[in-house]
Write a protein that holds these residues in place. Structure first.
Motif, PDB file in Angstrom:
ATOM      1  N   LEU A   8     -21.680  40.195  53.673  1.00  0.00           N
ATOM      2  CA  LEU A   8     -21.937  40.190  52.363  1.00  0.00           C
ATOM      3  C   LEU A   8     -21.269  41.606  51.989  1.00  0.00           C
ATOM      4  N   TYR A   9     -21.436  42.577  52.647  1.00  0.00           N
ATOM      5  CA  TYR A   9     -20.917  43.988  52.585  1.00  0.00           C
ATOM      6  C   TYR A   9     -19.409  43.779  52.408  1.00  0.00           C
ATOM      7  N   TYR A  10     -18.635  43.133  53.301  1.00  0.00           N
ATOM      8  CA  TYR A  10     -17.344  43.039  53.194  1.00  0.00           C
ATOM      9  C   TYR A  10     -16.736  42.053  52.135  1.00  0.00           C
ATOM     10  N   PHE A  63     -11.763  49.751  48.329  1.00  0.00           N
ATOM     11  CA  PHE A  63     -10.995  49.999  49.459  1.00  0.00           C
ATOM     12  C   PHE A  63     -11.540  51.020  50.530  1.00  0.00           C
ATOM     13  N   VAL A  64     -11.731  52.214  50.034  1.00  0.00           N
ATOM     14  CA  VAL A  64     -12.416  53.090  50.873  1.00  0.00           C
ATOM     15  C   VAL A  64     -13.725  52.645  51.440  1.00  0.00           C
ATOM     16  N   LEU A  65     -14.623  52.212  50.650  1.00  0.00           N
ATOM     17  CA  LEU A  65     -15.850  51.521  51.170  1.00  0.00           C
ATOM     18  C   LEU A  65     -15.514  50.614  52.377  1.00  0.00           C
ATOM     19  N   ILE A  66     -14.530  49.717  52.299  1.00  0.00           N
ATOM     20  CA  ILE A  66     -14.030  48.833  53.136  1.00  0.00           C
ATOM     21  C   ILE A  66     -13.777  49.638  54.479  1.00  0.00           C
ATOM     22  N   LEU A  73     -22.660  50.591  57.555  1.00  0.00           N
ATOM     23  CA  LEU A  73     -23.583  49.654  58.357  1.00  0.00           C
ATOM     24  C   LEU A  73     -24.505  50.319  59.605  1.00  0.00           C
ATOM     25  N   SER A  74     -23.732  51.483  60.125  1.00  0.00           N
ATOM     26  CA  SER A  74     -24.581  52.498  60.836  1.00  0.00           C
ATOM     27  C   SER A  74     -25.382  53.342  60.231  1.00  0.00           C
ATOM     28  N   LEU A  75     -25.854  53.130  58.500  1.00  0.00           N
ATOM     29  CA  LEU A  75     -26.583  53.760  58.011  1.00  0.00           C
ATOM     30  C   LEU A  75     -26.406  55.251  57.593  1.00  0.00           C
ATOM     31  N   THR A 128     -28.267  43.044  46.998  1.00  0.00           N
ATOM     32  CA  THR A 128     -28.960  42.413  48.030  1.00  0.00           C
ATOM     33  C   THR A 128     -28.613  43.371  49.405  1.00  0.00           C
ATOM     34  N   VAL A 129     -27.307  43.739  49.439  1.00  0.00           N
ATOM     35  CA  VAL A 129     -26.855  44.634  50.583  1.00  0.00           C
ATOM     36  C   VAL A 129     -27.419  46.043  50.317  1.00  0.00           C
ATOM     37  N   SER A 130     -27.416  46.613  49.086  1.00  0.00           N
ATOM     38  CA  SER A 130     -27.672  48.074  48.941  1.00  0.00           C
ATOM     39  C   SER A 130     -29.283  47.951  49.299  1.00  0.00           C
TER      40      SER A 130
END
Length: 140
Positions: A8-10, A63-66, A73-75, A128-130
């Motif tokens: 979901l993040y990606y 793009f930066v968040l990708i 994902l490692s928090l 959901t991801v947040s």
């Protein structure tokens, strides 16, 4: 849940980035300038600036968040904050589409309905991801 969260993040960021890219071409695709009197050049320039800056920011942040996906994902808190900020932007967009100022159904009803469904779905994925990222980071 971690795998679903990662997916979901990606996916949410890829969609957000594509919307940012697509928005660069919206004025020409939908003939925005046909609705504006050409003697109001300042208005046209202002609309262009707003649209291009919005497009660049939406595309760039996504793009930066990708690129920072492993960090989020490692928090890593800073990355989660940026993702949450983008989530708030999309929730605001979904609220605009659903409640505050819905897109008019004329002249293209499918575009209005598509934008409503798309923005609400994307906002829901990102919320959901947040929430998942914040819950996991609190446990650590």
């Amino acid at each position: 849940m971690k795998r679903a969260e990662k997916t979901l993040y990606y996916v949410s960021l890829a969609i957000s980035m594509l919307v940012g890219l697509w928005h660069f071409f919206v004025p020409n695709l939908f003939n925005w300038y046909d609705y504006l009197p050409m003697q109001y050049e300042n208005l046209i320039v202002g609309i262009d600036y707003t649209n291009y800056c919005f497009s660049a920011l939406l595309f760039g942040i996504s793009f930066v968040l990708i690129l920072l996906g492993k960090s989020a994902l490692s928090l890593n808190r800073e990355t989660i904050v940026f993702y949450t900020f983008l989530t708030v932007v999309w929730v605001f967009r979904a609220c605009l589409a659903a409640f505050i100022e819905p897109w008019p159904l004329e002249p293209i009803p499918a575009a209005a309905i598509g934008q409503l469904i798309g923005s609400v779905a994307l906002a829901a994925m990102m919320v959901t991801v947040s929430i998942s990222l914040w819950k996991r980071s609190r446990k650590q």
